[in-house]
Design an enzyme around this catalytic site. Structure first.
Site, mmCIF file in Angstrom:
data_model
loop_
_atom_site.group_PDB
_atom_site.id
_atom_site.type_symbol
_atom_site.label_atom_id
_atom_site.label_comp_id
_atom_site.label_asym_id
_atom_site.label_seq_id
_atom_site.Cartn_x
_atom_site.Cartn_y
_atom_site.Cartn_z
ATOM 1 N N ASN A 7 48.507 30.667 45.068
ATOM 2 C CA ASN A 7 47.294 31.448 45.848
ATOM 3 C C ASN A 7 46.413 30.517 46.447
ATOM 4 O O ASN A 7 45.688 29.546 46.015
ATOM 5 C CB ASN A 7 46.339 32.266 44.777
ATOM 6 C CG ASN A 7 45.375 33.126 45.236
ATOM 7 O OD1 ASN A 7 44.762 32.929 46.364
ATOM 8 N ND2 ASN A 7 45.264 34.457 44.879
ATOM 9 N N ASP A 9 43.803 31.170 48.304
ATOM 10 C CA ASP A 9 42.356 31.803 48.547
ATOM 11 C C ASP A 9 41.241 30.641 48.547
ATOM 12 O O ASP A 9 40.400 30.489 49.313
ATOM 13 C CB ASP A 9 42.143 32.901 47.746
ATOM 14 C CG ASP A 9 43.010 34.243 47.828
ATOM 15 O OD1 ASP A 9 43.516 34.102 48.916
ATOM 16 O OD2 ASP A 9 42.701 34.963 46.991
ATOM 17 N N HIS A 10 41.270 29.759 47.665
ATOM 18 C CA HIS A 10 40.273 28.951 47.141
ATOM 19 C C HIS A 10 40.141 27.754 48.368
ATOM 20 O O HIS A 10 38.984 27.138 48.518
ATOM 21 C CB HIS A 10 40.240 28.206 45.818
ATOM 22 C CG HIS A 10 39.909 29.436 44.737
ATOM 23 N ND1 HIS A 10 38.815 29.872 44.533
ATOM 24 C CD2 HIS A 10 40.461 30.011 43.797
ATOM 25 C CE1 HIS A 10 38.856 30.710 43.601
ATOM 26 N NE2 HIS A 10 40.070 31.093 43.149
ATOM 27 N N ARG A 18 31.041 26.134 54.735
ATOM 28 C CA ARG A 18 30.489 25.126 55.628
ATOM 29 C C ARG A 18 30.687 25.978 57.026
ATOM 30 O O ARG A 18 29.879 26.004 58.076
ATOM 31 C CB ARG A 18 31.275 23.882 55.921
ATOM 32 C CG ARG A 18 30.751 23.174 57.054
ATOM 33 C CD ARG A 18 29.598 22.579 57.064
ATOM 34 N NE ARG A 18 29.169 21.936 56.083
ATOM 35 C CZ ARG A 18 28.167 20.806 55.811
ATOM 36 N NH1 ARG A 18 27.260 20.595 56.978
ATOM 37 N NH2 ARG A 18 28.114 20.270 54.629
ATOM 38 N N HIS A 50 44.490 36.671 48.978
ATOM 39 C CA HIS A 50 43.788 38.292 49.112
ATOM 40 C C HIS A 50 42.799 38.253 50.050
ATOM 41 O O HIS A 50 41.907 37.729 50.205
ATOM 42 C CB HIS A 50 42.922 37.830 47.500
ATOM 43 C CG HIS A 50 42.369 39.198 47.203
ATOM 44 N ND1 HIS A 50 41.488 39.388 45.852
ATOM 45 C CD2 HIS A 50 42.268 40.736 47.885
ATOM 46 C CE1 HIS A 50 41.090 40.670 45.983
ATOM 47 N NE2 HIS A 50 41.489 41.226 46.909
ATOM 48 N N ARG A 52 40.198 40.189 51.005
ATOM 49 C CA ARG A 52 39.348 41.243 50.486
ATOM 50 C C ARG A 52 38.606 42.104 51.614
ATOM 51 O O ARG A 52 38.496 41.498 52.744
ATOM 52 C CB ARG A 52 38.346 40.433 49.890
ATOM 53 C CG ARG A 52 38.737 39.551 48.636
ATOM 54 C CD ARG A 52 37.594 39.054 47.755
ATOM 55 N NE ARG A 52 37.031 39.826 47.341
ATOM 56 C CZ ARG A 52 36.823 40.193 45.845
ATOM 57 N NH1 ARG A 52 37.612 39.510 44.967
ATOM 58 N NH2 ARG A 52 36.177 41.164 45.330
ATOM 59 N N ARG A 56 35.547 37.474 52.392
ATOM 60 C CA ARG A 56 34.465 36.401 51.751
ATOM 61 C C ARG A 56 35.330 34.916 51.908
ATOM 62 O O ARG A 56 34.549 34.071 51.976
ATOM 63 C CB ARG A 56 34.090 36.587 50.410
ATOM 64 C CG ARG A 56 35.027 36.848 49.423
ATOM 65 C CD ARG A 56 34.666 37.049 47.871
ATOM 66 N NE ARG A 56 33.873 38.062 47.723
ATOM 67 C CZ ARG A 56 33.368 38.664 46.800
ATOM 68 N NH1 ARG A 56 33.617 37.714 45.592
ATOM 69 N NH2 ARG A 56 33.016 39.647 46.420
ATOM 70 N N GLU A 77 47.559 40.100 48.108
ATOM 71 C CA GLU A 77 46.870 40.936 47.256
ATOM 72 C C GLU A 77 45.829 41.870 48.326
ATOM 73 O O GLU A 77 45.221 41.285 49.035
ATOM 74 C CB GLU A 77 45.937 39.933 46.517
ATOM 75 C CG GLU A 77 46.767 39.243 45.512
ATOM 76 C CD GLU A 77 46.011 38.369 44.431
ATOM 77 O OE1 GLU A 77 44.876 38.226 44.617
ATOM 78 O OE2 GLU A 77 46.532 37.845 43.535
ATOM 79 N N THR A 108 38.596 38.083 41.079
ATOM 80 C CA THR A 108 39.046 39.546 40.457
ATOM 81 C C THR A 108 38.977 39.299 38.951
ATOM 82 O O THR A 108 39.393 38.208 38.290
ATOM 83 C CB THR A 108 40.494 39.726 41.022
ATOM 84 O OG1 THR A 108 40.786 39.471 42.292
ATOM 85 C CG2 THR A 108 41.019 41.057 40.353
ATOM 86 N N GLU A 158 51.921 42.580 37.622
ATOM 87 C CA GLU A 158 51.762 41.248 37.619
ATOM 88 C C GLU A 158 50.599 41.391 36.388
ATOM 89 O O GLU A 158 49.377 42.030 36.374
ATOM 90 C CB GLU A 158 50.774 40.672 38.651
ATOM 91 C CG GLU A 158 50.236 39.326 38.602
ATOM 92 C CD GLU A 158 49.694 38.433 39.718
ATOM 93 O OE1 GLU A 158 48.786 37.523 39.605
ATOM 94 O OE2 GLU A 158 50.424 38.900 40.724
ATOM 95 N N HIS A 198 46.210 34.654 36.837
ATOM 96 C CA HIS A 198 44.777 34.543 36.659
ATOM 97 C C HIS A 198 44.289 33.477 35.435
ATOM 98 O O HIS A 198 44.444 33.766 34.335
ATOM 99 C CB HIS A 198 44.142 35.975 36.341
ATOM 100 C CG HIS A 198 42.647 35.866 36.623
ATOM 101 N ND1 HIS A 198 42.035 36.139 37.922
ATOM 102 C CD2 HIS A 198 41.522 35.920 35.950
ATOM 103 C CE1 HIS A 198 40.885 36.093 37.932
ATOM 104 N NE2 HIS A 198 40.559 35.939 36.487
ATOM 105 N N GLY A 199 43.782 32.407 36.175
ATOM 106 C CA GLY A 199 43.250 31.342 34.958
ATOM 107 C C GLY A 199 44.260 30.623 34.271
ATOM 108 O O GLY A 199 43.853 29.617 33.663
ATOM 109 N N GLY A 221 46.203 29.635 41.439
ATOM 110 C CA GLY A 221 45.401 29.211 42.602
ATOM 111 C C GLY A 221 44.416 28.308 42.406
ATOM 112 O O GLY A 221 44.609 26.960 42.571
#
Length: 256
Positions: A7, A9-10, A18, A50, A52, A56, A77, A108, A158, A198-199, A221
């Protein structure tokens, strides 16, 4: 061997901190697309993003570029809305994971409540399948949710692993692993492909895959992106892939 889905996303989250208003400019960094390509070369079998509704982190231009450039599987996602289903049908990712969205959450939190939205989710799943996209449902390891996923006609789920990742005592960890084990067994018996995420991170991954059967893909991710800050994206992905390979070899020996 279990597939790794990264993932990305981060990476976009860091960029947006920035360059929120100019994320598509040449100097906006870091760019998630070349890092996704590095991850593929290092052993990731898919890239998850993802998109969204509030945009974001990942932006539309990121998704379009990933669709054109990655060589593995693009997993989108997305919220269960008509607008996002239409977007997916136009984009044509190989996979689409339907997830809940809450504007106040950082990431999420929790799985879809299929019991309260079967008709709406079933309609989205049917449209995605008809469009040649493999849909999955992001759900908690709950028997009722898994039964609902099967009724809806989703080919894949998932499992939300957040409760396991957040467990801190030995008893809590054991309890959450048992829930994940039971959920995976139930889903497999119903003919569902079992993914999870997730996590999950470098320290809790091995016990998870040692315990939970029938896993096809793990979507990870934050942990990989955080590790990449220290060692680079390729090395961070290779470290996770090494764990997956080592556990696959142990399981293969056990079957002999």
């Amino acid at each position: 061997m279990i597939r790794l889905g990264l993932n990305i996303d981060h990476v976009a989250t860091l960029r947006q901190a920035r360059y929120r208003h100019e994320s598509d400019s040449a100097h906006a960094e870091p760019d998630p697309v070349p890092l996704a390509l590095l991850a593929e070369k290092a052993g990731a079998k898919g890239i998850t993003v993802h998109l969204r509704e509030d945009r974001r982190h990942i932006q539309d231009h990121d998704v379009r570029r990933l669709r054109k450039q990655i060589k593995t599987v693009l997993n989108l996602e997305m919220a269960v809305t008509p607008a996002m289903v239409a977007y997916a049908l136009k984009l044509k990712p190989e996979e689409a994971c339907l997830v809940p969205e809450n504007r106040q959450e950082i990431t999420t939190e929790g799985g879809l409540d299929l019991l309260g939205s079967e008709r709406r989710v079933a309609n989205a799943v049917a449209r995605l399948v008809k469009g040649g996209i493999v849909p999955s449902l992001f759900i908690d390891p709950d028997p009722g949710q898994i039964d609902a996923a099967a009724r809806i006609g989703a080919p894949c789920i998932e499992l939300h692993t957040g409760a396991y990742a957040n467990a801190r005592t030995a008893a809590a960890i054991r309890r959450e692993l048992e829930r994940q084990w039971a959920a995976a067994e139930q889903a497999h018996a119903l003919g569902l492909q079992v993914n999870a995420g997730h996590g999950l991170h470098y320290r809790n991954l091995a016990p998870f895959i040692e315990t939970v059967p029938h896993l096809h893909t793990l979507n990870i991710g934050h942990s990989i992106v955080a590790r990449a800050v220290e060692v680079g994206m390729a090395a961070a992905v290779k470290e996770i892939v090494a764990i997956l390979k080592a556990k696959a070899q142990v399981k293969a020996k056990a079957r002999k």
